[in-house]
Motif scaffolding. Structure first.
Motif, PDB file in Angstrom:
ATOM      1  N   SER A 133       0.877  -1.398   0.228  1.00 35.51           N
ATOM      2  CA  SER A 133       0.057  -0.239   0.249  1.00 35.51           C
ATOM      3  C   SER A 133       1.138   1.135   0.155  1.00 35.51           C
ATOM      4  O   SER A 133       2.024   1.954  -0.274  1.00 35.51           O
ATOM      5  CB  SER A 133      -1.027   0.044   1.170  1.00 35.51           C
ATOM      6  OG  SER A 133      -1.399   0.936   1.118  1.00 35.51           O
ATOM      7  N   GLU A 148      -0.655   4.679  11.677  1.00 33.72           N
ATOM      8  CA  GLU A 148      -1.453   4.019  11.309  1.00 33.72           C
ATOM      9  C   GLU A 148      -3.198   4.452  11.262  1.00 33.72           C
ATOM     10  O   GLU A 148      -3.649   4.018  10.911  1.00 33.72           O
ATOM     11  CB  GLU A 148      -0.831   2.569  11.224  1.00 33.72           C
ATOM     12  CG  GLU A 148       0.789   2.625  10.826  1.00 33.72           C
ATOM     13  CD  GLU A 148       1.167   2.821  11.797  1.00 33.72           C
ATOM     14  OE1 GLU A 148       1.577   3.155  12.813  1.00 33.72           O
ATOM     15  OE2 GLU A 148       2.478   1.658  10.950  1.00 33.72           O
ATOM     16  N   GLU A 168      -7.007  -1.517   0.042  1.00 34.92           N
ATOM     17  CA  GLU A 168      -7.233  -2.431   1.133  1.00 34.92           C
ATOM     18  C   GLU A 168      -8.521  -2.564   2.360  1.00 34.92           C
ATOM     19  O   GLU A 168      -8.685  -3.096   2.859  1.00 34.92           O
ATOM     20  CB  GLU A 168      -6.417  -0.613   1.926  1.00 34.92           C
ATOM     21  CG  GLU A 168      -5.442  -0.280   1.870  1.00 34.92           C
ATOM     22  CD  GLU A 168      -4.533   1.013   3.231  1.00 34.92           C
ATOM     23  OE1 GLU A 168      -5.547   1.297   4.330  1.00 34.92           O
ATOM     24  OE2 GLU A 168      -3.484   1.371   2.914  1.00 34.92           O
ATOM     25  N   LYS A 172      -9.786  -5.500   4.349  1.00 32.94           N
ATOM     26  CA  LYS A 172     -10.289  -5.997   6.194  1.00 32.94           C
ATOM     27  C   LYS A 172     -11.479  -6.312   5.885  1.00 32.94           C
ATOM     28  O   LYS A 172     -11.802  -7.105   7.037  1.00 32.94           O
ATOM     29  CB  LYS A 172      -9.864  -4.084   6.336  1.00 32.94           C
ATOM     30  CG  LYS A 172      -9.118  -2.866   6.090  1.00 32.94           C
ATOM     31  CD  LYS A 172      -9.999  -1.494   6.429  1.00 32.94           C
ATOM     32  CE  LYS A 172      -8.056  -0.956   6.607  1.00 32.94           C
ATOM     33  NZ  LYS A 172      -8.612   0.746   7.157  1.00 32.94           N
ATOM     34  N   LEU A 185      -0.621  -4.747   5.484  1.00 36.84           N
ATOM     35  CA  LEU A 185      -0.616  -3.880   4.961  1.00 36.84           C
ATOM     36  C   LEU A 185       0.234  -2.847   4.550  1.00 36.84           C
ATOM     37  O   LEU A 185       0.715  -2.778   5.991  1.00 36.84           O
ATOM     38  CB  LEU A 185      -2.160  -2.452   4.695  1.00 36.84           C
ATOM     39  CG  LEU A 185      -3.205  -3.295   4.959  1.00 36.84           C
ATOM     40  CD1 LEU A 185      -4.613  -2.416   5.561  1.00 36.84           C
ATOM     41  CD2 LEU A 185      -4.002  -3.744   3.857  1.00 36.84           C
ATOM     42  N   ARG A 187       2.258   0.080   4.433  1.00 35.06           N
ATOM     43  CA  ARG A 187       2.146   1.829   3.783  1.00 35.06           C
ATOM     44  C   ARG A 187       3.908   2.731   3.630  1.00 35.06           C
ATOM     45  O   ARG A 187       4.261   2.600   4.646  1.00 35.06           O
ATOM     46  CB  ARG A 187       1.344   2.391   4.543  1.00 35.06           C
ATOM     47  CG  ARG A 187       0.124   1.910   4.775  1.00 35.06           C
ATOM     48  CD  ARG A 187      -0.923   2.855   5.353  1.00 35.06           C
ATOM     49  NE  ARG A 187      -2.796   1.853   5.303  1.00 35.06           N
ATOM     50  CZ  ARG A 187      -3.397   3.019   6.532  1.00 35.06           C
ATOM     51  NH1 ARG A 187      -2.743   3.078   7.328  1.00 35.06           N
ATOM     52  NH2 ARG A 187      -4.411   1.420   6.602  1.00 35.06           N
ATOM     53  N   THR A 269      -6.203  -7.783   9.521  1.00 39.20           N
ATOM     54  CA  THR A 269      -5.949  -6.887   8.906  1.00 39.20           C
ATOM     55  C   THR A 269      -4.667  -6.482   9.501  1.00 39.20           C
ATOM     56  O   THR A 269      -5.302  -5.613  10.412  1.00 39.20           O
ATOM     57  CB  THR A 269      -6.626  -6.682   7.517  1.00 39.20           C
ATOM     58  OG1 THR A 269      -7.188  -7.192   6.878  1.00 39.20           O
ATOM     59  CG2 THR A 269      -5.468  -5.498   6.950  1.00 39.20           C
ATOM     60  N   ALA A 271      -2.604  -2.732   9.335  1.00 41.24           N
ATOM     61  CA  ALA A 271      -1.230  -1.852   8.542  1.00 41.24           C
ATOM     62  C   ALA A 271      -0.306  -1.471   9.501  1.00 41.24           C
ATOM     63  O   ALA A 271       0.216  -0.659  10.562  1.00 41.24           O
ATOM     64  CB  ALA A 271      -2.177  -0.462   8.600  1.00 41.24           C
TER      65      ALA A 271
END
Ligand SMILES: NC(=O)c1ccc[n+]([C@@H]2O[C@H](COP(=O)([O-])OP(=O)(O)OC[C@H]3O[C@@H](n4cnc5c(N)ncnc54)[C@H](O)[C@@H]3O)[C@@H](O)[C@H]2O)c1
Length: 350
Positions: A133, A148, A168, A172, A185, A187, A269, A271
């Motif tokens: 991501s 996040e 994303e 999720k 994820l 980023r 999930t 991030a």
């Protein structure tokens, strides 16, 4: 422990560096890529040149299938050939400006490609995924450094960024509906630099969209000067400030994410930002690159670009705490390694 890792988009810039780290860590790697943005295998070779060089750096072999994620049946065939443990999904179109001109191409490639992948993974029961991501999901940052918990999807100004946000959300929702899914994820902030060997690096098609490849092409004499878009921002020297991360640090971030996703307490999930937490301005980058290559880099101050913001910097505390990951390569190394790649390969892989 060695896993079987399927890497989509593994012939690209971030992908090739990630595959090096995966092979070095003892994983078996299967790359799928349609080479829409990577040099194709030359006659008589099976692998695209980037992956030939990856094998050389790592001293190990990998598997490659040239296919598009839009071709669902081809994906099914690959999954039936290997006992895949985890997928790293990097394949996407990524040029922000082009995405504004060709939104349908971007939505079709990035979202339909991702849906195909997720559906096939569901069917074959491979439910571990690491997704590339981007900081663009934060839109115009409401506070800095962006962590996040920062809202996502608000003020995302281009179709490329929207595709990352939508993917994303899909992931999720999927992990809420089916508790077997485990998704990370990642980023990314602004990946720059190249492997220290100078054998692989970023090889943009046409005019580079990003600052460092552009500076690098000015240094090698392929372009006359760098355009600096605005010097009246509220930053120390007036030019835009971004969080640049060395691509090898980023690649290592994927390797540690694999360890995380296999921990027994990992669920749903999660991030993680991958950046350095340090801001570097456009002029600082030009000066650092000039020192690394030993040449003056000419630049011109021009007007601001629509949609640009003054500063975007990551908080990377969560990745440090939970992944035990921290970027270690600084500005000088980013420039030095980019220059080594550019000067050893003035025309990229071609
Ligand atoms: N480089 C950056 O600045 C940056 C920043 C944030 C996020 N990302 C994300 O990281 C990922 C990798 O970026 P990169 O810089 O290595 O880009 P890249 O273009 O070098 O690599 C992407 C690869 O995906 C392949 N690909 C694209 N569509 C495909 C499809 N339908 N089927 C199969 N292969 C396909 C391309 O041929 C290419 O080799 C992308 O998802 C990108 O959006 C990149």
């Amino acid at each position: 422990m060695g896993r079987v890792v399927l890497v989509t988009g593994g012939a690209g810039y971030v992908g090739s560096h990630t595959v090096v780290e995966l092979l070095k860590a003892g994983h078996t790697v299967v790359v799928v890529d349609n080479c829409v943005n990577a040099a194709k295998a030359t006659e008589g070779n099976v692998l695209p040149p980037a992956l030939e060089r990856v094998q050389k750096i790592a001293g190990k072999t990998l598997h490659f299938h040239e296919l598009s994620l839009l071709n669902r049946q081809a994906l099914v065939n690959v999954f039936s050939k290997y006992k895949v443990d985890v997928v790293i999904h990097l394949a996407a179109l990524k040029a922000v400006g082009e995405s504004v001109e060709k939104p349908l191409a971007y939505y079709a490639n990035n979202i339909t490609g991702t849906l195909n992948l997720l559906e096939v993974m569901s069917e074959v029961g491979v439910k571990r995924l690491i997704f590339s991501s981007s900081a663009t999901v934060y839109g115009v940052p409401q506070y800095l450094p962006a962590d996040e918990k920062h809202p996502t999807g608000v003020g995302v100004t281009n179709p490329y960024g929207q595709t990352k946000y939508v993917c994303e959300q899909i992931m999720k929702d999927l992990s809420i509906a089916d508790k077997e899914w485990r998704i990370v994820l990642l980023r990314y902030f602004n990946p720059v630099g190249s492997h220290e060997s100078g054998l692989i690096g970023e090889d943009p098609n046409g005019i580079p969209n990003n600052l460092v490849p552009y500076i690098s092409q000015v240094a090698i004499g392929r372009r006359p000067h760098v355009n600096v878009f605005g010097n009246d921002y509220n930053t120390p020297d007036g030019t835009g400030v971004r969080d640049y991360i060395h691509v090898v640090d980023l690649a290592i971030g994927h390797e540690v994410a694999i360890d995380k996703i296999f921990q027994s307490d990992f669920a749903g999930t999660k991030a993680y930002n991958l950046g350095t937490g340090k801001g570097i301005s456009v002029l600082e980058m030009i000066t650092a690159f000039s020192e690394a290559c030993g040449k003056e880099i000419s630049y011109k101050i021009v007007g601001r670009r629509e949609g640009d913001v003054a500063t975007v910097v990551a908080s990377c505390a969560l990745a440090e705490k939970e992944l035990n990951w921290k970027a270690t390569r600084g500005l000088h190394q980013m420039c030095e390694d980019t220059w080594r790649w550019q000067s050893m390969n003035p025309n990229g892989f071609s």
